[in-house]
Design a protein around this motif. Structure first.
Motif, PDB file in Angstrom:
ATOM      1  N   GLU A   1     -59.378  -0.803   2.573  1.00 32.06           N
ATOM      2  CA  GLU A   1     -58.830  -1.027   3.820  1.00 32.06           C
ATOM      3  C   GLU A   1     -57.818  -0.007   4.555  1.00 32.06           C
ATOM      4  OE1 GLU A   1     -55.486  -4.263   5.723  1.00 32.06           O
ATOM      5  OE2 GLU A   1     -56.416  -4.696   4.038  1.00 32.06           O
ATOM      6  N   THR A   2     -58.193   0.584   5.460  1.00 32.49           N
ATOM      7  CA  THR A   2     -57.447   1.778   6.066  1.00 32.49           C
ATOM      8  C   THR A   2     -56.209   1.009   6.814  1.00 32.49           C
ATOM      9  OG1 THR A   2     -59.563   3.174   6.686  1.00 32.49           O
ATOM     10  CG2 THR A   2     -57.560   3.471   7.929  1.00 32.49           C
ATOM     11  N   LEU A   3     -55.202   1.580   6.468  1.00 35.87           N
ATOM     12  CA  LEU A   3     -53.699   0.954   6.934  1.00 35.87           C
ATOM     13  C   LEU A   3     -53.473   1.886   8.334  1.00 35.87           C
ATOM     14  CD1 LEU A   3     -52.098   0.850   3.714  1.00 35.87           C
ATOM     15  CD2 LEU A   3     -52.955  -0.917   5.001  1.00 35.87           C
ATOM     16  N   ILE A   4     -53.978   3.060   8.154  1.00 33.95           N
ATOM     17  CA  ILE A   4     -53.403   3.724   9.399  1.00 33.95           C
ATOM     18  C   ILE A   4     -54.147   5.232   9.199  1.00 33.95           C
ATOM     19  CG2 ILE A   4     -51.309   5.039   8.289  1.00 33.95           C
ATOM     20  CD1 ILE A   4     -49.951   4.678  11.107  1.00 33.95           C
ATOM     21  N   GLU A   5     -54.332   6.043  10.240  1.00 33.88           N
ATOM     22  CA  GLU A   5     -54.723   7.428  10.290  1.00 33.88           C
ATOM     23  C   GLU A   5     -53.837   8.107  11.122  1.00 33.88           C
ATOM     24  OE1 GLU A   5     -59.049   9.747  11.355  1.00 33.88           O
ATOM     25  OE2 GLU A   5     -58.915   7.440  11.471  1.00 33.88           O
ATOM     26  N   ARG A   6     -53.488   9.186  10.496  1.00 37.17           N
ATOM     27  CA  ARG A   6     -52.351  10.009  10.762  1.00 37.17           C
ATOM     28  C   ARG A   6     -53.180  11.578  10.780  1.00 37.17           C
ATOM     29  NH1 ARG A   6     -47.292   8.044  11.083  1.00 37.17           N
ATOM     30  NH2 ARG A   6     -46.555   9.986  12.396  1.00 37.17           N
ATOM     31  N   PRO A   7     -52.602  12.545  11.661  1.00 41.47           N
ATOM     32  CA  PRO A   7     -52.912  13.907  11.666  1.00 41.47           C
ATOM     33  C   PRO A   7     -52.141  14.774  10.445  1.00 41.47           C
ATOM     34  CG  PRO A   7     -51.481  13.511  13.506  1.00 41.47           C
ATOM     35  CD  PRO A   7     -51.625  12.156  12.738  1.00 41.47           C
ATOM     36  N   LEU A   8     -52.816  15.673  10.049  1.00 43.46           N
ATOM     37  CA  LEU A   8     -52.110  16.572   8.822  1.00 43.46           C
ATOM     38  C   LEU A   8     -51.470  17.409   9.976  1.00 43.46           C
ATOM     39  CD1 LEU A   8     -54.636  17.532   5.976  1.00 43.46           C
ATOM     40  CD2 LEU A   8     -52.413  16.105   5.876  1.00 43.46           C
ATOM     41  N   ARG A   9     -50.038  17.957   9.432  1.00 38.43           N
ATOM     42  CA  ARG A   9     -49.359  19.012  10.062  1.00 38.43           C
ATOM     43  C   ARG A   9     -49.245  20.268   9.234  1.00 38.43           C
ATOM     44  NH1 ARG A   9     -50.848  17.817  15.212  1.00 38.43           N
ATOM     45  NH2 ARG A   9     -49.652  15.836  16.131  1.00 38.43           N
ATOM     46  N   TRP A  10     -49.137  21.331   9.611  1.00 39.07           N
ATOM     47  CA  TRP A  10     -48.264  22.427   8.903  1.00 39.07           C
ATOM     48  C   TRP A  10     -46.750  22.212   8.925  1.00 39.07           C
ATOM     49  CZ3 TRP A  10     -51.760  25.075   6.441  1.00 39.07           C
ATOM     50  CH2 TRP A  10     -53.173  25.452   7.018  1.00 39.07           C
ATOM     51  N   ILE A  11     -46.416  22.265   7.655  1.00 39.02           N
ATOM     52  CA  ILE A  11     -44.876  21.820   7.402  1.00 39.02           C
ATOM     53  C   ILE A  11     -44.593  23.342   6.671  1.00 39.02           C
ATOM     54  CG2 ILE A  11     -43.503  20.617   5.917  1.00 39.02           C
ATOM     55  CD1 ILE A  11     -45.073  19.022   8.060  1.00 39.02           C
ATOM     56  N   GLY A  12     -42.910  23.785   7.440  1.00 37.05           N
ATOM     57  CA  GLY A  12     -42.393  24.834   6.853  1.00 37.05           C
ATOM     58  C   GLY A  12     -40.963  24.427   6.785  1.00 37.05           C
ATOM     59  N   ALA A  13     -40.126  25.575   6.623  1.00 34.02           N
ATOM     60  CA  ALA A  13     -38.631  25.605   6.576  1.00 34.02           C
ATOM     61  C   ALA A  13     -38.247  25.161   8.012  1.00 34.02           C
ATOM     62  CB  ALA A  13     -37.725  26.707   6.050  1.00 34.02           C
ATOM     63  N   ARG A  14     -37.064  24.358   8.123  1.00 35.15           N
ATOM     64  CA  ARG A  14     -36.536  24.023   9.462  1.00 35.15           C
ATOM     65  C   ARG A  14     -36.195  25.521  10.154  1.00 35.15           C
ATOM     66  NH1 ARG A  14     -32.348  18.815   8.373  1.00 35.15           N
ATOM     67  NH2 ARG A  14     -34.316  17.464   7.695  1.00 35.15           N
ATOM     68  N   GLY A  15     -36.769  25.884  11.328  1.00 32.48           N
ATOM     69  CA  GLY A  15     -36.389  26.988  11.936  1.00 32.48           C
ATOM     70  C   GLY A  15     -36.765  28.189  11.351  1.00 32.48           C
ATOM     71  N   GLY A  16     -37.910  27.900  10.171  1.00 32.80           N
ATOM     72  CA  GLY A  16     -38.530  29.078   9.419  1.00 32.80           C
ATOM     73  C   GLY A  16     -39.430  30.036  10.097  1.00 32.80           C
ATOM     74  N   SER A  17     -39.907  30.756   9.659  1.00 31.91           N
ATOM     75  CA  SER A  17     -40.968  32.113  10.091  1.00 31.91           C
ATOM     76  C   SER A  17     -42.034  32.520   9.151  1.00 31.91           C
ATOM     77  CB  SER A  17     -40.105  33.220  10.381  1.00 31.91           C
ATOM     78  OG  SER A  17     -39.284  33.880   9.482  1.00 31.91           O
ATOM     79  N   ALA A  18     -42.138  31.542   7.892  1.00 32.50           N
ATOM     80  CA  ALA A  18     -42.971  32.155   7.114  1.00 32.50           C
ATOM     81  C   ALA A  18     -44.491  31.776   7.408  1.00 32.50           C
ATOM     82  CB  ALA A  18     -43.112  31.152   5.766  1.00 32.50           C
ATOM     83  N   TRP A  19     -44.735  30.872   8.576  1.00 33.03           N
ATOM     84  CA  TRP A  19     -45.840  30.559   9.036  1.00 33.03           C
ATOM     85  C   TRP A  19     -46.372  31.935   9.943  1.00 33.03           C
ATOM     86  CZ3 TRP A  19     -46.587  30.881  14.477  1.00 33.03           C
ATOM     87  CH2 TRP A  19     -45.128  30.606  15.342  1.00 33.03           C
ATOM     88  N   LYS A  20     -45.639  32.765  10.275  1.00 30.27           N
ATOM     89  CA  LYS A  20     -45.824  33.932  11.112  1.00 30.27           C
ATOM     90  C   LYS A  20     -46.573  34.956  10.227  1.00 30.27           C
ATOM     91  CE  LYS A  20     -42.348  32.883  14.595  1.00 30.27           C
ATOM     92  NZ  LYS A  20     -41.006  33.439  15.207  1.00 30.27           N
ATOM     93  N   VAL A  21     -46.143  35.000   9.015  1.00 35.39           N
ATOM     94  CA  VAL A  21     -46.484  36.209   8.096  1.00 35.39           C
ATOM     95  C   VAL A  21     -47.838  36.224   7.696  1.00 35.39           C
ATOM     96  CG1 VAL A  21     -46.343  37.182   5.716  1.00 35.39           C
ATOM     97  CG2 VAL A  21     -44.299  36.106   7.048  1.00 35.39           C
ATOM     98  N   ARG A  22     -48.588  37.295   7.854  1.00 36.10           N
ATOM     99  CA  ARG A  22     -49.958  37.462   7.542  1.00 36.10           C
ATOM    100  C   ARG A  22     -49.993  38.234   6.297  1.00 36.10           C
ATOM    101  NH1 ARG A  22     -49.542  33.964  10.159  1.00 36.10           N
ATOM    102  NH2 ARG A  22     -50.769  33.303  12.105  1.00 36.10           N
ATOM    103  N   PRO A  23     -50.983  37.976   5.204  1.00 38.93           N
ATOM    104  CA  PRO A  23     -51.557  36.634   5.196  1.00 38.93           C
ATOM    105  C   PRO A  23     -50.585  35.637   5.036  1.00 38.93           C
ATOM    106  CG  PRO A  23     -51.823  38.039   3.013  1.00 38.93           C
ATOM    107  CD  PRO A  23     -51.274  38.953   3.785  1.00 38.93           C
ATOM    108  N   VAL A  24     -51.012  34.362   5.514  1.00 33.57           N
ATOM    109  CA  VAL A  24     -50.083  33.270   5.501  1.00 33.57           C
ATOM    110  C   VAL A  24     -50.166  32.724   4.034  1.00 33.57           C
ATOM    111  CG1 VAL A  24     -49.993  30.767   6.272  1.00 33.57           C
ATOM    112  CG2 VAL A  24     -50.835  32.479   7.545  1.00 33.57           C
ATOM    113  N   ARG A  25     -48.731  32.593   3.457  1.00 34.25           N
ATOM    114  CA  ARG A  25     -48.631  32.154   2.419  1.00 34.25           C
ATOM    115  C   ARG A  25     -48.563  30.796   2.239  1.00 34.25           C
ATOM    116  NH1 ARG A  25     -46.273  35.889  -1.144  1.00 34.25           N
ATOM    117  NH2 ARG A  25     -44.755  34.426  -1.963  1.00 34.25           N
ATOM    118  N   LEU A  26     -49.267  30.069   1.301  1.00 34.99           N
ATOM    119  CA  LEU A  26     -49.361  28.743   1.085  1.00 34.99           C
ATOM    120  C   LEU A  26     -49.082  28.175  -0.147  1.00 34.99           C
ATOM    121  CD1 LEU A  26     -53.380  28.364   2.332  1.00 34.99           C
ATOM    122  CD2 LEU A  26     -51.143  28.065   3.501  1.00 34.99           C
TER     123      LEU A  26
END
Length: 305
Positions: free
Chosen positions: A158-183
């Motif tokens: 039974e599906t309770l809810i459907e929600r999107p996945l989001r990219w999550i990082g540190a508050r005010g962080g900049s790791a998402w800008k680095v290439r290659p992206v570190r996961l």
């Protein structure tokens, strides 16, 4: 100092009001007439009020008695409900509930708290693991309920809810800008392959910065702004936030939070648990019920409550 009403005397009072006399009420209560009369006298003395008009051929209620009667019925009904719930063996036993690590908060604490209040004699064992592991345990009959995070849903779910996945990082962080992206992902995280595929399709290079069996290790790495991860919207841990990337990272697909209930999990207790789970995940409302403070620790190991 607060004074307490005598529930036994209240029961006699209600019986007299319903029966229209002390003699018949005594028979219903399996007490002597003098015992019922004594209880009524003590009740009137404790309230300093006359409750019964004894002047006629039948006993009638005074205005004060009529006012008390409604309260007395409510108090006795509540008393009887509590006694039935607390002493009835039908409300004893155990339920095993399995939940993925990343959706324990914010809803599960509220569910467990409400359930414990309604069924204090039922023991709930909360098992936290990965969706694949939870489904395996469910198939082997080791869980009464499991919640899962999935793209789709298997038979019986039974599906309770459907929600999107989001990219999550540190508050005010900049790791998402680095290439290659570190996961940073747990080894068996169901969101891992989809996130990597989305980056590949967007032509963005990536590398695994941390691979761990522990959600805490992943959270610490992300909170330190050393990597980013993917989580269902609204489940990000303390000191992390959804990345506001302005289109510089690919959008991720939605995930379903499903509930599976064992065929043997029947009766009022199991139905109450299912109902609470539905309520706290707000079907179709796009949000969770039971949000806890951001600094509350997240569960990462099996817990017995």
């Amino acid at each position: 100092m607060p004074r307490n009403l005598d529930l036994t005397a209240l029961r006699s009072f209600v019986a007299v009001a319903d029966a229209g006399g002390v003699t018949r009420a005594a028979g219903f209560l399996n007490l002597t007439q003098s015992a019922v009369s004594m209880q009524l006298k003590r009740l009137e003395e404790s309230l300093d009020a006359s409750l019964l008009d004894r002047g006629g051929r039948t006993i009638a209620l005074t205005p004060g008695g009529e006012q008390l009667l409604a309260y007395a019925r409510r108090m006795l009904d509540l008393n009887d409900e509590v006694m039935a719930r607390m002493t009835d063996s039908a409300f004893e036993g155990e339920l095993v509930v399995g939940v993925p690590h990343d959706i324990v908060y914010p809803a599960i604490p509220g569910i467990l708290q409400r359930f414990a209040g309604e069924f204090p004699r039922v023991r709930v064992q909360l098992f936290s693991s990965y969706t694949r592991d939870l489904k395996r345990k469910f198939e082997h009959g080791e869980c009464d309920f499991i919640l899962t995070t999935e793209d789709g849903m298997d038979s019986g779910g039974e599906t309770l809810i459907e929600r999107p996945l989001r990219w999550i990082g540190a508050r005010g962080g900049s790791a998402w800008k680095v290439r290659p992206v570190r996961l940073a992902f747990c080894a068996y995280c169901i969101f891992r392959s989809g996130s990597q595929k989305a980056l590949d399709q967007a032509g963005i290079d990536w590398e695994i910065a941390v691979e761990s069996q522990s959600d805490r290790a992943i959270e610490a790495t992300v909170a330190a702004d050393l990597a980013i991860t993917a989580m269902i919207e609204g489940t990000e841990p303390p000191y992390c936030e959804a990345v506001h990337h302005g289109g510089q990272l690919p959008e991720l697909k939605s995930q379903k939070i499903n509930m599976y209930r064992s065929e043997i999990a029947k009766g009022e207790v199991a139905e109450a648990m299912a109902s609470l789970i539905r309520q706290h995940y707000r079907i179709g409302k796009g949000g969770f019920v039971g949000v806890v403070p951001a600094d509350t620790a997240r569960a990462a190991t099996p817990t017995t409550l």
